[in-house]
Design a protein around this motif. Structure first.
Motif, PDB file in Angstrom:
ATOM      1  N   LEU A 247       0.836  -1.204   0.000  1.00 40.50           N
ATOM      2  CA  LEU A 247       0.000   0.000   0.000  1.00 40.50           C
ATOM      3  C   LEU A 247       0.873   1.256   0.000  1.00 40.50           C
ATOM      4  CD1 LEU A 247      -2.775   1.243   0.048  1.00 40.50           C
ATOM      5  CD2 LEU A 247      -2.842   0.942   2.524  1.00 40.50           C
ATOM      6  N   PHE A 248       1.932   1.261   0.794  1.00 46.74           N
ATOM      7  CA  PHE A 248       2.828   2.413   0.782  1.00 46.74           C
ATOM      8  C   PHE A 248       3.556   2.534  -0.559  1.00 46.74           C
ATOM      9  CE2 PHE A 248       2.283   2.280   5.406  1.00 46.74           C
ATOM     10  CZ  PHE A 248       2.158   3.637   5.675  1.00 46.74           C
ATOM     11  N   TYR A 249       3.912   1.411  -1.152  1.00 45.63           N
ATOM     12  CA  TYR A 249       4.531   1.457  -2.477  1.00 45.63           C
ATOM     13  C   TYR A 249       3.558   2.052  -3.494  1.00 45.63           C
ATOM     14  CZ  TYR A 249       6.341  -0.180  -6.971  1.00 45.63           C
ATOM     15  OH  TYR A 249       6.781  -0.240  -8.267  1.00 45.63           O
ATOM     16  N   ARG A 250       2.294   1.714  -3.364  1.00 46.56           N
ATOM     17  CA  ARG A 250       1.281   2.259  -4.272  1.00 46.56           C
ATOM     18  C   ARG A 250       1.242   3.780  -4.213  1.00 46.56           C
ATOM     19  NH1 ARG A 250      -4.500  -0.682  -4.103  1.00 46.56           N
ATOM     20  NH2 ARG A 250      -4.864   1.039  -5.543  1.00 46.56           N
ATOM     21  N   LEU A 251       1.436   4.355  -3.032  1.00 51.60           N
ATOM     22  CA  LEU A 251       1.414   5.816  -2.922  1.00 51.60           C
ATOM     23  C   LEU A 251       2.472   6.427  -3.830  1.00 51.60           C
ATOM     24  CD1 LEU A 251       0.397   8.418  -1.552  1.00 51.60           C
ATOM     25  CD2 LEU A 251       2.148   8.055   0.208  1.00 51.60           C
ATOM     26  N   LYS A 298       1.220   0.419  14.605  1.00 48.24           N
ATOM     27  CA  LYS A 298       2.026   1.617  14.837  1.00 48.24           C
ATOM     28  C   LYS A 298       2.921   1.854  13.626  1.00 48.24           C
ATOM     29  CE  LYS A 298       2.169   0.901  19.858  1.00 48.24           C
ATOM     30  NZ  LYS A 298       1.029   1.784  20.086  1.00 48.24           N
ATOM     31  N   PRO A 299       2.648   2.891  12.854  1.00 47.67           N
ATOM     32  CA  PRO A 299       3.485   3.160  11.683  1.00 47.67           C
ATOM     33  C   PRO A 299       4.895   3.558  12.087  1.00 47.67           C
ATOM     34  CG  PRO A 299       1.955   4.970  12.058  1.00 47.67           C
ATOM     35  CD  PRO A 299       1.561   3.876  13.004  1.00 47.67           C
ATOM     36  N   THR A 300       5.850   3.210  11.254  1.00 48.95           N
ATOM     37  CA  THR A 300       7.236   3.607  11.474  1.00 48.95           C
ATOM     38  C   THR A 300       7.388   5.094  11.123  1.00 48.95           C
ATOM     39  OG1 THR A 300       7.930   3.146   9.201  1.00 48.95           O
ATOM     40  CG2 THR A 300       7.968   1.301  10.771  1.00 48.95           C
ATOM     41  N   PRO A 301       8.483   5.730  11.529  1.00 49.64           N
ATOM     42  CA  PRO A 301       8.709   7.126  11.133  1.00 49.64           C
ATOM     43  C   PRO A 301       8.665   7.320   9.616  1.00 49.64           C
ATOM     44  CG  PRO A 301      10.208   6.547  12.906  1.00 49.64           C
ATOM     45  CD  PRO A 301       9.506   5.268  12.503  1.00 49.64           C
ATOM     46  N   GLN A 305       5.985   9.602   7.435  1.00 49.26           N
ATOM     47  CA  GLN A 305       6.362  10.582   6.416  1.00 49.26           C
ATOM     48  C   GLN A 305       5.517  10.389   5.157  1.00 49.26           C
ATOM     49  OE1 GLN A 305      10.577  10.225   5.752  1.00 49.26           O
ATOM     50  NE2 GLN A 305      11.138  11.119   7.729  1.00 49.26           N
ATOM     51  N   SER A 306       5.256   9.133   4.812  1.00 52.64           N
ATOM     52  CA  SER A 306       4.414   8.855   3.647  1.00 52.64           C
ATOM     53  C   SER A 306       2.978   9.298   3.883  1.00 52.64           C
ATOM     54  CB  SER A 306       4.461   7.358   3.308  1.00 52.64           C
ATOM     55  OG  SER A 306       5.742   6.977   2.865  1.00 52.64           O
ATOM     56  N   VAL A 307       2.490   9.128   5.099  1.00 50.85           N
ATOM     57  CA  VAL A 307       1.152   9.613   5.429  1.00 50.85           C
ATOM     58  C   VAL A 307       1.094  11.130   5.267  1.00 50.85           C
ATOM     59  CG1 VAL A 307      -0.491   9.933   7.326  1.00 50.85           C
ATOM     60  CG2 VAL A 307       0.556   7.686   6.949  1.00 50.85           C
ATOM     61  N   LEU A 313      -0.511  15.729  -0.790  1.00 49.31           N
ATOM     62  CA  LEU A 313      -1.014  15.479  -2.140  1.00 49.31           C
ATOM     63  C   LEU A 313      -2.529  15.638  -2.206  1.00 49.31           C
ATOM     64  CD1 LEU A 313       1.239  12.399  -2.961  1.00 49.31           C
ATOM     65  CD2 LEU A 313       1.351  14.638  -4.077  1.00 49.31           C
ATOM     66  N   LEU A 314      -3.210  15.167  -1.176  1.00 48.56           N
ATOM     67  CA  LEU A 314      -4.657  15.348  -1.114  1.00 48.56           C
ATOM     68  C   LEU A 314      -5.003  16.827  -1.029  1.00 48.56           C
ATOM     69  CD1 LEU A 314      -7.565  14.338  -0.812  1.00 48.56           C
ATOM     70  CD2 LEU A 314      -7.117  14.013   1.640  1.00 48.56           C
ATOM     71  N   ASP A 315      -4.297  17.562  -0.177  1.00 47.18           N
ATOM     72  CA  ASP A 315      -4.526  18.999  -0.037  1.00 47.18           C
ATOM     73  C   ASP A 315      -4.371  19.698  -1.388  1.00 47.18           C
ATOM     74  OD1 ASP A 315      -4.496  21.463   2.070  1.00 47.18           O
ATOM     75  OD2 ASP A 315      -3.084  21.843   0.434  1.00 47.18           O
ATOM     76  N   GLY A 316      -3.316  19.357  -2.105  1.00 46.20           N
ATOM     77  CA  GLY A 316      -3.092  19.998  -3.395  1.00 46.20           C
ATOM     78  C   GLY A 316      -4.203  19.714  -4.392  1.00 46.20           C
ATOM     79  N   ALA A 317      -4.660  18.471  -4.426  1.00 45.34           N
ATOM     80  CA  ALA A 317      -5.742  18.117  -5.356  1.00 45.34           C
ATOM     81  C   ALA A 317      -7.040  18.829  -4.992  1.00 45.34           C
ATOM     82  CB  ALA A 317      -5.944  16.607  -5.349  1.00 45.34           C
ATOM     83  N   VAL A 318      -7.334  18.903  -3.687  1.00 43.82           N
ATOM     84  CA  VAL A 318      -8.565  19.565  -3.241  1.00 43.82           C
ATOM     85  C   VAL A 318      -8.529  21.043  -3.601  1.00 43.82           C
ATOM     86  CG1 VAL A 318      -9.867  20.275  -1.190  1.00 43.82           C
ATOM     87  CG2 VAL A 318      -9.058  17.921  -1.406  1.00 43.82           C
ATOM     88  N   ARG A 319      -7.397  21.687  -3.401  1.00 46.59           N
ATOM     89  CA  ARG A 319      -7.303  23.123  -3.690  1.00 46.59           C
ATOM     90  C   ARG A 319      -7.392  23.394  -5.188  1.00 46.59           C
ATOM     91  NH1 ARG A 319      -7.035  25.634   0.744  1.00 46.59           N
ATOM     92  NH2 ARG A 319      -6.024  24.789   2.610  1.00 46.59           N
TER      93      ARG A 319
END
Length: 364
Positions: A247-251, A298-301, A305-307, A313-319
């Protein structure tokens, strides 16, 4: 006095326009357009965001509208056939994915004894679950539209449970969910191979997981949610961890492709690309948010960072959608690009829900 006024106007005109945060834009979009009482699919997405508190525009609880106005009952007694049509006669989506509505009610926390009025008589959530079990067929549940059925079943039954469907088959919940994990592994195998090979991306061609609605993220949610049980997490162990890694690779893989598509797309096609971006990044945050909340993951550091990247990226698309007038022009889109209009409702609800899981990390 005139010079003071002119100076004040100059200052005001030079002041930056304060725009609402992306999460607020998404929440407003969802709450405004998902409240349509004639669109139960949209109402379900409002419940996804706000839970049992979400109401239709006519003031009724959204769950009451969904069941009272759209459930079809055939027969009487405990064996009555209870069903939602996939679509209303005018094409409005009711339950395009089987058991989406029951799954929504279960995840919203309604008790099995919760009663709704339908066709003039009460119907409980327990009765809807019993009907789901009777209608359950393994092949359909493991198909590309089966994720909502799997999610509902896992939340309705405890691990180790068995049930008998209407065909007389005895089914073991854990066996079904094990098959669902195996299905997720098969569908993401090409992505797994790309990740292991260090490829920057795996092109989307509607293959594997990309043949599923919403990029198969609802399948991941259903499978990962079953791992909220400690015994399941222990049994699955590194198999599920590997799917989280994919899933992280997909991002990384998909963000490259969206950026390229946005750069090369003619103006008329930019809006669908932006909506697809909101769909993926919003579902990504929602999927991992559910996983963390339900299982204690518990996500790793590096994963955090990916989150953060997904949030940006979501913020940019919404704006960009806001700047393009997409949220403002919903009525026009409803008449001219109806599927895009629906996507802007459902995906806004999922994205706002996903953002909420990570608000302390993303801000907003």
């Amino acid at each position: 006095m005139a010079s003071v006024t002119l100076s004040l106007l100059a200052i005001l005109s030079a002041a930056p326009v304060v725009r609402p945060p992306a999460e607020e834009l998404l929440r407003t979009q969802c709450r405004t357009w998902a409240a349509e009482p004639k669109n139960p699919w949209a109402l379900a997405h409002g419940i996804t965001l706000d839970g049992r508190a979400f109401k239709a525009r006519d003031g009724r609880p959204a769950a009451e509208v969904i069941v009272s106005d759209f459930l079809r009952k055939e027969g009487t007694g405990p064996q009555a056939d209870l069903r939602f049509d996939a679509f209303a006669p005018d094409g409005t989506p009711v339950e395009p994915h089987p058991n989406l509505l029951v799954k929504t009610l279960l995840l919203a926390g309604y008790a099995p004894s919760q009663s709704f009025r339908a066709s003039g008589s009460p119907v409980t959530l327990r009765a809807l679950v019993e009907d789901l079990k009777r209608d359950f067929r393994r092949e359909a549940a493991l198909s590309s539209h089966g994720a909502w059925t799997l999610d509902a079943l896992s939340h309705a039954l405890p691990p180790g449970a068995t049930f008998t469907n209407g065909a007389g088959e005895t089914l073991h919940l854990d066996a079904v969910m094990n098959e669902a994990l195996a299905s997720l592994e098969r569908e993401q195998a090409e992505l797994m191979a790309g990740m292991k090979a260090g490829l920057p991306q795996v092109p989307k061609r509607k293959q594997g997981i990309y043949a599923h609605p919403c990029g198969g993220l609802h399948l991941f949610q259903a499978v990962a949610s079953h791992a909220r049980h400690a015994a399941v997490r222990k049994a699955w162990g590194p198999r599920l961890d590997a799917q989280v890694d994919v899933l992280f690779y997909r991002l990384s893989s998909e963000s490259r492709q969206y950026d390229a598509a946005l750069t090369s797309a003619p103006p008329a096609y930019r809006l669908p690309v932006l909506v697809q971006m909101v769909k993926f990044y919003g579902h990504f945050l929602e999927t991992l948010g559910r996983y963390r909340e339900e299982t204690g993951w518990k996500p790793t550091p590096t994963q955090l960072q990916s989150v953060t990247q997904a949030g940006a990226l979501l913020d940019g698309a919404v704006r960009r959608l806001e700047a393009a007038g997409a949220f403002r022009d919903m009525e026009s889109l409803k008449a001219t690009q109806h599927q895009l209009y629906l996507d802007l409702i459902g995906d806004a609800c999922h994205a706002a829900h996903g953002w909420g899981y990570w608000r302390n990390h993303l801000g907003g």
